[in-house]
Design a protein around this motif. Structure first.
Motif, PDB file in Angstrom:
ATOM      1  N   TYR A  71      -6.061 -25.882  44.211  1.00 43.58           N
ATOM      2  CA  TYR A  71      -5.130 -25.348  44.907  1.00 43.58           C
ATOM      3  C   TYR A  71      -4.010 -26.515  44.657  1.00 43.58           C
ATOM      4  CZ  TYR A  71      -8.213 -22.225  47.633  1.00 43.58           C
ATOM      5  OH  TYR A  71      -8.901 -21.338  47.864  1.00 43.58           O
ATOM      6  N   VAL A  72      -2.602 -25.860  44.517  1.00 46.21           N
ATOM      7  CA  VAL A  72      -1.612 -26.906  44.215  1.00 46.21           C
ATOM      8  C   VAL A  72      -1.498 -27.767  45.584  1.00 46.21           C
ATOM      9  CG1 VAL A  72       0.697 -27.291  44.099  1.00 46.21           C
ATOM     10  CG2 VAL A  72      -0.383 -25.416  42.627  1.00 46.21           C
ATOM     11  N   THR A  73      -1.523 -28.915  45.226  1.00 43.71           N
ATOM     12  CA  THR A  73      -1.457 -29.992  46.425  1.00 43.71           C
ATOM     13  C   THR A  73      -0.116 -30.880  45.856  1.00 43.71           C
ATOM     14  OG1 THR A  73      -2.816 -31.487  45.539  1.00 43.71           O
ATOM     15  CG2 THR A  73      -3.590 -30.006  47.267  1.00 43.71           C
ATOM     16  N   THR A  74       0.473 -31.467  46.918  1.00 51.40           N
ATOM     17  CA  THR A  74       1.948 -32.338  46.534  1.00 51.40           C
ATOM     18  C   THR A  74       1.394 -34.084  46.622  1.00 51.40           C
ATOM     19  OG1 THR A  74       2.624 -32.532  48.843  1.00 51.40           O
ATOM     20  CG2 THR A  74       3.415 -30.882  47.502  1.00 51.40           C
ATOM     21  N   ASP A  75       2.008 -34.794  46.033  1.00 50.44           N
ATOM     22  CA  ASP A  75       1.635 -36.267  45.959  1.00 50.44           C
ATOM     23  C   ASP A  75       1.576 -36.921  47.685  1.00 50.44           C
ATOM     24  OD1 ASP A  75       1.537 -36.655  43.367  1.00 50.44           O
ATOM     25  OD2 ASP A  75       3.724 -37.579  43.266  1.00 50.44           O
ATOM     26  N   LYS A  76       2.343 -36.345  48.575  1.00 47.10           N
ATOM     27  CA  LYS A  76       2.451 -36.629  49.850  1.00 47.10           C
ATOM     28  C   LYS A  76       1.072 -36.202  50.465  1.00 47.10           C
ATOM     29  CE  LYS A  76       6.815 -37.432  52.252  1.00 47.10           C
ATOM     30  NZ  LYS A  76       7.719 -36.446  51.802  1.00 47.10           N
ATOM     31  N   MET A  77       0.559 -35.065  50.072  1.00 46.40           N
ATOM     32  CA  MET A  77      -0.598 -34.394  50.421  1.00 46.40           C
ATOM     33  C   MET A  77      -1.773 -35.512  50.044  1.00 46.40           C
ATOM     34  SD  MET A  77       0.217 -30.467  50.331  1.00 46.40           S
ATOM     35  CE  MET A  77      -1.609 -30.013  50.628  1.00 46.40           C
ATOM     36  N   LYS A  78      -1.927 -35.786  48.704  1.00 45.37           N
ATOM     37  CA  LYS A  78      -2.733 -36.399  48.235  1.00 45.37           C
ATOM     38  C   LYS A  78      -3.175 -37.832  49.023  1.00 45.37           C
ATOM     39  CE  LYS A  78      -2.811 -34.391  43.754  1.00 45.37           C
ATOM     40  NZ  LYS A  78      -1.931 -33.865  42.694  1.00 45.37           N
ATOM     41  N   LYS A  79      -1.868 -38.460  49.297  1.00 47.71           N
ATOM     42  CA  LYS A  79      -1.976 -39.619  49.943  1.00 47.71           C
ATOM     43  C   LYS A  79      -2.476 -39.815  51.202  1.00 47.71           C
ATOM     44  CE  LYS A  79       2.239 -41.536  47.704  1.00 47.71           C
ATOM     45  NZ  LYS A  79       3.513 -41.423  47.879  1.00 47.71           N
ATOM     46  N   THR A  80      -2.418 -38.495  51.766  1.00 49.53           N
ATOM     47  CA  THR A  80      -3.288 -38.466  53.069  1.00 49.53           C
ATOM     48  C   THR A  80      -4.583 -37.939  52.956  1.00 49.53           C
ATOM     49  OG1 THR A  80      -2.183 -36.444  53.574  1.00 49.53           O
ATOM     50  CG2 THR A  80      -1.015 -38.531  54.428  1.00 49.53           C
ATOM     51  N   GLY A  81      -5.322 -37.649  51.715  1.00 45.36           N
ATOM     52  CA  GLY A  81      -6.335 -37.137  51.529  1.00 45.36           C
ATOM     53  C   GLY A  81      -6.604 -35.654  51.680  1.00 45.36           C
ATOM     54  N   LEU A  82      -5.447 -34.919  51.678  1.00 47.89           N
ATOM     55  CA  LEU A  82      -5.349 -33.644  51.748  1.00 47.89           C
ATOM     56  C   LEU A  82      -5.475 -32.868  50.410  1.00 47.89           C
ATOM     57  CD1 LEU A  82      -5.612 -31.612  54.120  1.00 47.89           C
ATOM     58  CD2 LEU A  82      -3.292 -31.166  53.932  1.00 47.89           C
ATOM     59  N   TYR A 139      -0.004 -45.776  43.851  1.00 46.21           N
ATOM     60  CA  TYR A 139      -0.727 -44.928  44.231  1.00 46.21           C
ATOM     61  C   TYR A 139      -2.081 -44.890  43.287  1.00 46.21           C
ATOM     62  CZ  TYR A 139      -2.981 -40.174  44.153  1.00 46.21           C
ATOM     63  OH  TYR A 139      -3.740 -39.425  44.100  1.00 46.21           O
ATOM     64  N   ILE A 140      -1.755 -44.993  42.354  1.00 48.91           N
ATOM     65  CA  ILE A 140      -2.868 -45.107  41.040  1.00 48.91           C
ATOM     66  C   ILE A 140      -3.707 -46.046  41.170  1.00 48.91           C
ATOM     67  CG2 ILE A 140      -3.345 -45.085  38.496  1.00 48.91           C
ATOM     68  CD1 ILE A 140      -0.790 -43.258  38.784  1.00 48.91           C
ATOM     69  N   TYR A 141      -3.510 -47.278  41.232  1.00 49.20           N
ATOM     70  CA  TYR A 141      -4.207 -48.604  41.366  1.00 49.20           C
ATOM     71  C   TYR A 141      -5.127 -48.350  42.621  1.00 49.20           C
ATOM     72  CZ  TYR A 141      -1.577 -50.124  37.440  1.00 49.20           C
ATOM     73  OH  TYR A 141      -0.801 -50.305  36.163  1.00 49.20           O
ATOM     74  N   ASN A 142      -4.440 -47.895  43.628  1.00 49.04           N
ATOM     75  CA  ASN A 142      -5.136 -47.737  45.039  1.00 49.04           C
ATOM     76  C   ASN A 142      -6.197 -46.927  45.077  1.00 49.04           C
ATOM     77  OD1 ASN A 142      -3.318 -49.634  46.121  1.00 49.04           O
ATOM     78  ND2 ASN A 142      -2.027 -47.928  47.183  1.00 49.04           N
ATOM     79  N   ASN A 143      -6.311 -45.853  43.898  1.00 51.56           N
ATOM     80  CA  ASN A 143      -7.257 -44.801  44.282  1.00 51.56           C
ATOM     81  C   ASN A 143      -8.354 -44.829  43.206  1.00 51.56           C
ATOM     82  OD1 ASN A 143      -6.668 -42.383  46.228  1.00 51.56           O
ATOM     83  ND2 ASN A 143      -4.860 -43.208  45.773  1.00 51.56           N
ATOM     84  N   TYR A 144      -7.790 -45.632  41.891  1.00 56.96           N
ATOM     85  CA  TYR A 144      -8.865 -45.560  40.709  1.00 56.96           C
ATOM     86  C   TYR A 144      -8.974 -47.303  40.354  1.00 56.96           C
ATOM     87  CZ  TYR A 144      -7.090 -40.763  40.743  1.00 56.96           C
ATOM     88  OH  TYR A 144      -6.835 -39.467  41.131  1.00 56.96           O
TER      89      TYR A 144
END
Ligand code: ADP
Ligand code: MG
Length: 699
Positions: free
Chosen positions: A152-163, A104-109
Motif C-alpha cells: 500500500y502507498v504510504t507517505t513519509d509522515k506515516m512511516k515516521k509514526t510506524g504506519l 529519518y534514514i539514519y534513525n531507521n537503518y
C-alpha cells in the motif's frame, strides 16, 4: 439500512484517535469504505530472495537480503543530499540510494544490521542500485510466510509514526472479518457472466488477500472495469440528458461570408485534414443536435483557420460567434490573426480581455448585447457574468489545458439555447484519456501539417557545450533566421529563476554583440511585454529570450531555432509545445535541448523521445505512461478531474474501451432510465454521486 461501510474508521480495531487522524489527513481514509477501497498498488511474490551477484538490469521488483556496510553522502542541488548505503550479502555488493536523504534514514537503518531489501535494481556506477526501496529488518521477516504480499502507498509522515504498508495490510485483514457477506453486487449477473468478471464480493476480498497471481488479476480486472464503467456511464448519461434537454441551432446554409472568405480571402489551399474536419463540423451544425466537438491537432496544424471558418458559418446564419483563449497574449494574437485573415470583409471583430477596461469595455459589452459585434475574441473574461450576447451561435474554446463541463455549461447560459461548441486542443490527448476527460464530446482530428514544412531536428546538448551551441545560433542568424532561447520559470523557485533569466540575458547580449535581443517574461508589464514581442515578430530583434510565456500561440515563421535551457525541468508536453514555435516556415528548423551532464533516467527518457519523434500523439502517450502512477511510491493519479482508485487510464486503455462500449450499450437500451433490468445501474450511479467520488469536471 445504515451502511456498515460508512462507519468511522476509528471503530475498527487497531485504529485509535492518532491513527485516525493520520489516515484521514494523509490518505483521506475516514470510513470503513475508504479503507476497503484503498487498494494495493502492487503485489510481490516475496518468498524468493535473490543473490546480489545474480541481479540484472531487466529484473522487475525483486528482493535481496544483506548487511549495511557503510553510508556515504553526496551533496545535490538546493542543499539536498543524496544518501547511499552500501550493502553486501556475501555474493556481491549493491547500493541503496535515497535522493532526498534525511535523518529519518539514519534513525531507521543501521550499519551492521541485516535487511530484506525490496525494489527495482538498476545498473549504476558498476554495480546495482535500488532507489528508495522497501526495507525491513531481516529478523522481523518470515520469508516463507510472505507469499503474495499486497503493498500500500504510504507517505513519509506515516512511516515516521510506524504506519507502514504492512500495518495497512493488517487493518485490511481486520476489516475483512467485519464485512457483510456477500458484499452487494453492482453489476447484473448477465453482464459479469458475459465479460467473465469476478463477482464484486470475491473481487473485494481477493484484492487485499490474494493467494496467487491469478487471484490478483481476476480481482483487479473486475474492480477496474467497474470503476471505469461507472465513470463512462456517468459521462454518457450526462451527454444523453443534454441531448434530450436542448436542441441545437440549425445552421442550414453556407452563405456569402463563408464563400467569399473561401474563394477570395483564403491565402492557401486547406489541407485534406482541415477539409475533412470542416465537413464534420458542418454536418454537426446542420442536424439540430447541439455540437459538442473536440478538435485535436498538433501545434501548427492550422486549427485557427478551422475555427474562423466555423464562426463564419454561424455569422452566415445570422448568429454571433466567440473564441476563447487561455492567455491574453494568445487572445491578442488570435484577434490580430483573424482580422488579418478577414481583411476587408464586413465582419466586426472585437477583443475582450482583462486589460480591456473602462469606456472601451463598456462599449464592447454594449455592442455585443445589441448584436453589433459579430465575433468576440478574448480570454476567460468572456464567460464572466456581465458578458451577454444577443444571439451567440457558436463558441470556440482554444485551450490546451482542461476546459471542463462546468465552464462549458457557463457558456450555455449566454443565450436561451446553448451554442454549438468547439473545443480545440493543441496538446494531443491519447484516445482513452480523451474518452474520459472529454467523454461527452465528439472528436475531430487534424492529423496533417500544412505542406512544405520540414520536420524539426531535435538535438540534445550538455550545458558545457555552449561554444558549439552559440556557433550554431550564429550561423542561423547569419542566414537571416531568428532564435528563441527559453529559460524555465517555475512558481516555487520564481525568484532565482528570474535572476537566472536576467543573468542569462546579460551573458547572451555579450555573446552575441552583433545581434539585438528581446526579453519577455510573465512578470513584465503587459505594454512592455507587448513591445518586446512586437520587436521580435517584426524582425527588429533576432533573439527572443523568454520564459514559457511563449509556449502557446506565438507565430513567427522566420524563427528557426528553439533553444530550451534546463530542459530537464520541463515536462514532455511542455517541451513539445515549445518546440512547436519553430518549424512554421519552409526552412529547416532546430530544437536544442540543453541539460546538465548528469540527468536522471526519467529525464533521459524524455529527451530521447523528443529527439526521436515530432508526433504529438506519440509524445502524449509516452508522457502519460512516464507520469503515470506506479513508478513512484506515493504518486497517485494526481491532477485528474476525478479520483480513480484502481484503474489507470494510461495503462488500462483496453478496459476503458470495454467500459465505454458497455456503458453505451446501457444508454442505448434504456435512454429514459426506466427499464427494470437497468435499475441496478441508475441506482448505483446515484449512490456513487452521493458518496465520496470526486468526479469534479464531469458530474
Ligand atoms: P495551430 O493548430 O497550432 O493553432 P495555426 O492555426 O496557428 O496552428 O496555424 C499555423 C500556421 O499555419 C499559421 O501561420 C497558419 O496561417 C498556417 N496555415 C494554416 N493552415 C494552412 C494551410 N492549409 N496551408 C498553409 N498554411 C496554413
Ligand atoms: Mg493555435
Amino acid at each position: 439500512m445504515l451502511d456498515i461501510l460508512e462507519q468511522d474508521i476509528m471503530f475498527l480495531q487497531g485504529v485509535g484517535p492518532r491513527r485516525k487522524e493520520i489516515l484521514s489527513k494523509e490518505l483521506g481514509i475516514s470510513t470503513w469504505r475508504d479503507l476497503l477501497e484503498y487498494y494495493p498498488y502492487k503485489y510481490v511474490d516475496r518468498s524468493k530472495v535473490y543473490n546480489i551477484c545474480d541481479l540484472r538490469g531487466d529484473m522487475p521488483f525483486v528482493q535481496v537480503m544483506g548487511r549495511i556496510l557503510s553510508f556515504e553522502e553526496f551533496p545535490m542541488q538546493a542543499r539536498k543530499v543524496r544518501i547511499v548505503a552500501h550493502v553486501s550479502d556475501g555474493t556481491g555488493v549493491c547500493d541503496i540510494v535515497w535522493f532526498n536523504g534525511s535523518k529519518y534514514i539514519y534513525n531507521n537503518y543501521k550499519v551492521g544490521e541485516r535487511y530484506v531489501i525490496f525494489g527495482k535494481p538498476a545498473p549504476y556506477g558498476g554495480r546495482y542500485q535500488f532507489s528508495h526501496p522497501d526495507m525491513d529488518k531481516a529478523d522481523d521477516v518470515q520469508l516463507s510466510e510472505m507469499g503474495m504480499q499486497p503493498h500500500y502507498v504510504t507517505t513519509d509522515k506515516m512511516k515516521k509514526t510506524g504506519l507502514m504498508s504492512n500495518a495497512i495490510a493488517k487493518l485490511q485483514a481486520t476489516l475483512a472479518t467485519k464485512l457483510p457477506s456477500p458484499m452487494p453486487e453492482t453489476l447484473p449477473p448477465d453482464m459479469t457472466a458475459r465479460l467473465h468478471l469476478a463477482p464484486r464480493d470475491e473481487a473485494l476480498r481477493l484484492i487485499h488477500h490474494p493467494k496467487t497471481l491469478t487471484d490478483v488479476q481476476r480481482a483487479t480486472l473486475r474492480l477496474k472495469f467497474e470503476e471505469l464503467f461507472y465513470v463512462q456511464l456517468n459521462i454518457l448519461r450526462y451527454a444523453n440528458d443534454n441531448r434530450r434537454k436542448y436542441r441545437g441551432y440549425v445552421f442550414q446554409k453556407v452563405g456569402s461570408l463563408f464563400n467569399d472568405f473561401y474563394s477570395l480571402h483564403l491565402p492557401f489551399e486547406l489541407t485534406d485534414a482541415q477539409k475533412r474536419v470542416m465537413r464534420e463540423i458542418r454536418a454537426d451544425m446542420k442536424t439540430g443536435r447541439q455540437m459538442n466537438r473536440l478538435l485535436q491537432g498538433d501545434v501548427g496544424s492550422g486549427k485557427t483557420l478551422v475555427a474562423l471558418m466555423t464562426m463564419l458559418i454561424a455569422l452566415d446564419n445570422g448568429f454571433q460567434a466567440c473564441m476563447m483563449a487561455p492567455t491574453e497574449i494568445l487572445a491578442e494574437q488570435h484577434f490580430a490573426t483573424i482580422r488579418e485573415f478577414l481583411g476587408s470583409m464586413d465582419v466586426r471583430v472585437e477583443l475582450l480581455t482583462g486589460t480591456v477596461k473602462g469606456k472601451r469595455r463598456k462599449e464592447v459589452l454594449e455592442s455585443l448585447a445589441a448584436g453589433d459585434v459579430d465575433i468576440l475574441v478574448g480570454t476567460h473574461a468572456i464567460i464572466e457574468d456581465p458578458v451577454m450576447f444577443s444571439h451567440l451561435g457558436v463558441a470556440i474554446v482554444d485551450e490546451q489545458h482542461r476546459f471542463g463541463v462546468a465552464q462549458r455549461a457557463k457558456l450555455w447560459s449566454k443565450s436561451d439555447n446553448p451554442p454549438h461548441i468547439l473545443v480545440m486542443t493543441a496538446t494531443p490527448i491519447p484516445r482513452t484519456l480523451a474518452m474520459t476527460i472529454y467523454g461527452d464530446l465528439d472528436v475531430s482530428v487534424i492529423d496533417q501539417l500544412p505542406p512544405g514544412r520540414k520536420p524539426i531536428q531535435t538535438i540534445h546538448k550538455f550545458d558545457s557545450q555552449t561554444t558549439s551551441l552559440y556557433e550554431g545560433i550564429r550561423k542561423q542568424i547569419a542566414q537571416g533566421r531568428q532564435v528563441y532561447i527559453v529559460f524555465p520559470l517555475i512558481k516555487e523557485s520564481e525568484k532565482s529563476d528570474l535572476k537566472n533569466l536576467e543573468d542569462g540575458y546579460e551573458t547572451l547580449c555579450q555573446a552575441f554583440p552583433d545581434c539585438r535581443l528581446s526579453k519577455v517574461h510573465g512578470k513584465m508589464k503587459p505594454a512592455e511585454k507587448e513591445a518586446e514581442m512586437q520587436n521580435f515578430v517584426s524582425g527588429t530583434t533576432q533573439i527572443l529570450v523568454a520564459t514559457t510565456v511563449i509556449e502557446v500561440g506565438v507565430n513567427v515563421p522566420n524563427a528557426s531555432v528553439m533553444v530550451i535551457l534546463d530542459a530537464q525541468r520541463f515536462g514532455l508536453s511542455q517541451l513539445h509545445q515549445l518546440r512547436g514555435r519553430v518549424g512554421r516556415g519552409a526552412k529547416q528548423s532546430y530544437c536544442i535541448l540543453v541539460t546538465p551532464y548528469t540527468i536522471t533516467t526519467e529525464t533521459r527518457k524524455r529527451i530521447d523521445i523528443m529527439c526521436s519523434t515530432n508526433d504529438g500523439f506519440q509524445i502524449a502517450e509516452a508522457d502519460l505512461k512516464l507520469r503515470g502512477p506506479g513508478d513512484l511510491e506515493g504518486t497517485q493519479q494526481s491532477g485528474m478531474a476525478f479520483d480513480l482508485k484502481i484503474a489507470d487510464i494510461a495503462r488500462d486503455g483496453q478496459i476503458v474501451q470495454m467500459a465505454r462500449d458497455e456503458a453505451q450499450r446501457v444508454i442505448d437500451t434504456d435512454p429514459h432510465y426506466e427499464k427494470p433490468e437497468c435499475a441496478i445501474f441508475w441506482n448505483r450511479l446515484r449512490e456513487i454521486r452521493q458518496t465520496n467520488v470526486n468526479w469534479g469536471a464531469i458530474s
